[in-house]
Design a protein around this motif. Structure first.
Motif, mmCIF file in Angstrom:
data_model
loop_
_atom_site.group_PDB
_atom_site.id
_atom_site.type_symbol
_atom_site.label_atom_id
_atom_site.label_comp_id
_atom_site.label_asym_id
_atom_site.label_seq_id
_atom_site.Cartn_x
_atom_site.Cartn_y
_atom_site.Cartn_z
ATOM 1 N N ALA A 1 10.833 -23.089 -24.413
ATOM 2 C CA ALA A 1 9.487 -22.539 -24.523
ATOM 3 C C ALA A 1 9.487 -21.022 -24.311
ATOM 4 N N ARG A 2 10.342 -20.564 -23.412
ATOM 5 C CA ARG A 2 10.360 -19.140 -23.064
ATOM 6 C C ARG A 2 11.113 -18.307 -24.096
ATOM 7 N N PHE A 3 12.277 -18.779 -24.527
ATOM 8 C CA PHE A 3 13.156 -17.962 -25.353
ATOM 9 C C PHE A 3 13.310 -18.463 -26.788
ATOM 10 N N GLY A 4 12.719 -19.612 -27.102
ATOM 11 C CA GLY A 4 12.799 -20.118 -28.468
ATOM 12 C C GLY A 4 14.180 -20.617 -28.849
ATOM 13 N N ARG A 5 14.998 -20.976 -27.868
ATOM 14 C CA ARG A 5 16.349 -21.462 -28.123
ATOM 15 C C ARG A 5 16.565 -22.776 -27.382
ATOM 16 N N ARG A 6 17.098 -23.748 -28.102
ATOM 17 C CA ARG A 6 17.425 -25.020 -27.449
ATOM 18 C C ARG A 6 18.751 -24.911 -26.706
ATOM 19 N N VAL A 7 18.858 -25.667 -25.640
ATOM 20 C CA VAL A 7 20.106 -25.753 -24.886
ATOM 21 C C VAL A 7 20.814 -27.034 -25.294
ATOM 22 N N HIS A 8 22.120 -26.947 -25.500
ATOM 23 C CA HIS A 8 22.922 -28.095 -25.892
ATOM 24 C C HIS A 8 23.825 -28.497 -24.723
ATOM 25 N N GLY A 9 23.606 -29.700 -24.197
ATOM 26 C CA GLY A 9 24.425 -30.182 -23.090
ATOM 27 C C GLY A 9 25.849 -30.485 -23.543
ATOM 28 N N ALA B 1 14.528 -11.217 -25.412
ATOM 29 C CA ALA B 1 15.784 -10.636 -24.934
ATOM 30 C C ALA B 1 17.011 -11.388 -25.422
ATOM 31 N N LEU B 2 16.873 -12.684 -25.669
ATOM 32 C CA LEU B 2 18.019 -13.510 -26.052
ATOM 33 C C LEU B 2 17.986 -13.876 -27.539
ATOM 34 N N ALA B 3 17.288 -13.062 -28.321
ATOM 35 C CA ALA B 3 17.042 -13.420 -29.727
ATOM 36 C C ALA B 3 18.315 -13.523 -30.552
ATOM 37 N N SER B 4 19.388 -12.826 -30.171
ATOM 38 C CA SER B 4 20.611 -12.870 -30.984
ATOM 39 C C SER B 4 21.374 -14.185 -30.830
ATOM 40 N N LEU B 5 21.073 -14.946 -29.768
ATOM 41 C CA LEU B 5 21.836 -16.160 -29.501
ATOM 42 C C LEU B 5 21.519 -17.248 -30.523
ATOM 43 N N ARG B 6 22.553 -17.811 -31.069
ATOM 44 C CA ARG B 6 22.415 -18.899 -32.035
ATOM 45 C C ARG B 6 22.688 -20.252 -31.387
ATOM 46 N N VAL B 7 23.615 -20.291 -30.412
ATOM 47 C CA VAL B 7 23.990 -21.529 -29.724
ATOM 48 C C VAL B 7 24.018 -21.259 -28.227
ATOM 49 N N VAL B 8 23.286 -22.067 -27.461
ATOM 50 C CA VAL B 8 23.295 -21.986 -25.996
ATOM 51 C C VAL B 8 23.818 -23.315 -25.466
ATOM 52 N N ILE B 9 24.857 -23.262 -24.621
ATOM 53 C CA ILE B 9 25.575 -24.453 -24.171
ATOM 54 C C ILE B 9 25.509 -24.519 -22.654
ATOM 55 N N SER B 10 25.254 -25.706 -22.120
ATOM 56 C CA SER B 10 25.222 -25.897 -20.670
ATOM 57 C C SER B 10 26.209 -26.979 -20.277
ATOM 58 N N ALA B 11 27.078 -26.663 -19.302
ATOM 59 C CA ALA B 11 28.063 -27.636 -18.825
ATOM 60 C C ALA B 11 28.343 -27.363 -17.359
ATOM 61 N N GLY B 12 29.179 -28.216 -16.763
ATOM 62 C CA GLY B 12 29.566 -28.046 -15.367
ATOM 63 C C GLY B 12 28.828 -28.967 -14.435
ATOM 64 N N SER B 13 27.549 -29.195 -14.667
ATOM 65 C CA SER B 13 26.739 -30.144 -13.900
ATOM 66 C C SER B 13 25.522 -30.481 -14.741
ATOM 67 N N ARG C 1 24.504 -8.125 -28.723
ATOM 68 C CA ARG C 1 24.083 -9.168 -29.642
ATOM 69 C C ARG C 1 25.103 -10.294 -29.810
ATOM 70 N N PRO C 2 25.523 -10.915 -28.706
ATOM 71 C CA PRO C 2 26.353 -12.115 -28.828
ATOM 72 C C PRO C 2 25.563 -13.235 -29.475
ATOM 73 N N THR C 3 26.269 -14.176 -30.049
ATOM 74 C CA THR C 3 25.603 -15.267 -30.771
ATOM 75 C C THR C 3 25.790 -16.629 -30.110
ATOM 76 N N VAL C 4 26.780 -16.756 -29.224
ATOM 77 C CA VAL C 4 27.057 -18.035 -28.558
ATOM 78 C C VAL C 4 27.115 -17.787 -27.054
ATOM 79 N N PHE C 5 26.457 -18.658 -26.290
ATOM 80 C CA PHE C 5 26.360 -18.465 -24.833
ATOM 81 C C PHE C 5 26.728 -19.759 -24.114
ATOM 82 N N PRO C 6 28.022 -19.944 -23.770
ATOM 83 C CA PRO C 6 28.393 -21.084 -22.926
ATOM 84 C C PRO C 6 28.139 -20.724 -21.464
ATOM 85 N N THR C 7 27.365 -21.534 -20.756
ATOM 86 C CA THR C 7 26.973 -21.183 -19.402
ATOM 87 C C THR C 7 26.796 -22.429 -18.555
#
Length: 444
Positions: free
Chosen positions: A261-269, A237-249, A214-220
């Protein structure tokens, strides 16, 4: 002398010695703050006869407890660590050691003295670590950062992204990269944010780890998010995540929308560089959903637009002299967000006419069904362009759409169509592989 990472960590250990610091996402083994601190002490004592204050030490280990113990042990010894990929070939590692001026190379197999390495550099007393970047040259370049700069980057990241001391990071990005240092390592050592080490980037493994720990932050990185969207991972499956971060490209907006739409979590660039740490972040996720920008400046970061779209980044986390101009060009949009326009130095002249490759790529990315694009000079025709696009469309349809979006002389003459772009170990687009594919006779 100011704050130091190892001292902040010692304060955390004293405050809550039994708090969990790190979890192995594969085995489930945990290490408390005290256990991690003891491991660092043993590492330092084991290597006390070799490593001295002022030594630069190249070290390579997978993400995990051993990496953190070596890093802390080096800091406590007064050495200056530089992390490299654990799978890097020996010849490449030797070149990097020479570029760093390292006296030693450490891996879990042991410590090796570097022939010709420099012992006890004239060292800044506040030196913390060396970041390594190859930029566009492929040659390792060493940049020394202070404790103050690294702590500032971690705190700016945590304040802007609302990463708290009681959060748990899902750690899949390499600890030694600038992204991993700012989003995983410094938050752990400076404020106690625990890490679940993701031993595998595969979607089902990530989903199982998230459900279990149950991690809450996912930098990926974008390629991992795209894989999660495509896989038959349960929606919750990803319900515990509070913040999802996308970087690198760049993250294709279609992937951001499908992920929500799939996981109910927004991605933050998130946008940054090795020289500056974090630069800009999409706090709401709106800009990432439609691909309009990389967000606004992080708290504590200043972005000054200059002539020709170049911009200057300044702040407490930026390497000396406190400002840096990235190779990207940009502009502000109506939301006060930074829009990237491609890298500088990517202007060509075709038959006397100037072409901005970034603008060609932007036009191709805007085509329906295209998620990414890369343009370069044709390998055999110096007056024409070549392009790779990430799409499920046939090449004939891509050509047709491109002719409606670009002037005829800007339409690429050679194409490579891929489902997704190849990426490097850092999760960034592998431009060298794209150029190689465009140079092959199989390109159309």
């Amino acid at each position: 002398m100011g704050e130091r990472l190892e001292q902040l960590w010692s304060d955390l250990v004293r405050a809550e010695p039994e708090a969990v610091a790190i979890v192995d996402g594969v085995t489930g083994e945990t290490a408390s703050r005290t256990e991690l601190a003891e491991g660092a002490r043993r590492w330092r004592e084991t290597h006390a006869e070799a490593v001295r204050a002022g030594d630069r030490v190249l070290f390579a280990a997978p993400n995990g407890r051993e990496w953190l113990e070596a890093f802390l042990g080096l800091l406590q010894a007064g050495a200056v660590p530089a992390a490299v990929e654990p799978g890097e070939p020996e010849a490449s590692r030797s070149r990097t050691a020479a570029a760093v001026g390292a006296a030693w190379v450490w891996t879990p197999d042991g410590m090796r003295r570097v022939e010709g390495g420099i012992r006890r550099h004239r060292r800044r007393p506040d030196a913390c670590l060396i970041k390594l970047t190859s930029g566009s040259t492929g040659t390792p370049r060493a940049m020394e950062f202070t404790h103050a700069q690294m702590i500032a980057d971690g705190r700016q990241v945590c304040r802007t992204m609302d990463i708290r001391s009681d959060d748990v990071n899902l750690g899949g990005i390499p600890f030694g990269h600038s992204y991993g240092l700012g989003n995983l390592v410094v938050p752990l050592l400076a404020q106690g944010t625990a890490i679940v080490v993701a031993g595998s980037p595969l979607p089902h493994a990530l989903a199982e780890m998230t459900a279990r720990f149950r991690p809450t932050v996912f930098p990926t990185v974008p390629v991992v998010l795209a894989a999660l969207v495509r896989a038959d991972v349960p929606q919750g499956a990803l319900a515990s995540l509070r913040v999802v971060i996308s970087a690198g490209s760049a993250l294709p907006p279609t992937t951001a929308r499908e992920f929500e739409a799939r996981f109910g979590r927004r991605v933050h660039g998130f946008y940054g560089s090795s020289e500056t740490g974090g630069i800009a972040y999409d706090r709401t996720g709106d800009a990432t959903l439609d691909g309009r920008s990389v967000g606004r400046a992080l708290e504590g970061v200043s972005i000054e637009l200059r002539r020709g779209g170049r911009f200057r980044v300044s702040g407490a986390a930026v390497k000396a002299p406190g400002w840096h101009s990235p190779a990207d060009r940009g502009r502000w949009n109506e939301h006060g967000e930074l829009v990237l326009l491609g890298r500088t130095g990517r202007t060509l002249k075709l038959a006397g006419r100037r072409v901005e490759l970034g603008e060609v790529e932007a036009a191709l990315r805007a085509l329906p069904g295209v998620s990414d694009a890369f343009a370069t000079l044709h390998p055999e025709k110096p007056e024409r362009l070549a392009a790779a696009v990430a799409t499920a469309l046939p090449v004939a349809e891509v050509r047709r759409l491109a002719r409606g979006a670009l002037a005829s002389w800007k339409v690429p003459d050679r194409w490579v169509v891929l489902e997704t772009f190849p990426v490097t170990a850092r999760g960034k687009t592998d431009f060298a592989r794209l150029r190689a594919q465009l140079a092959t006779p199989a390109a159309t």
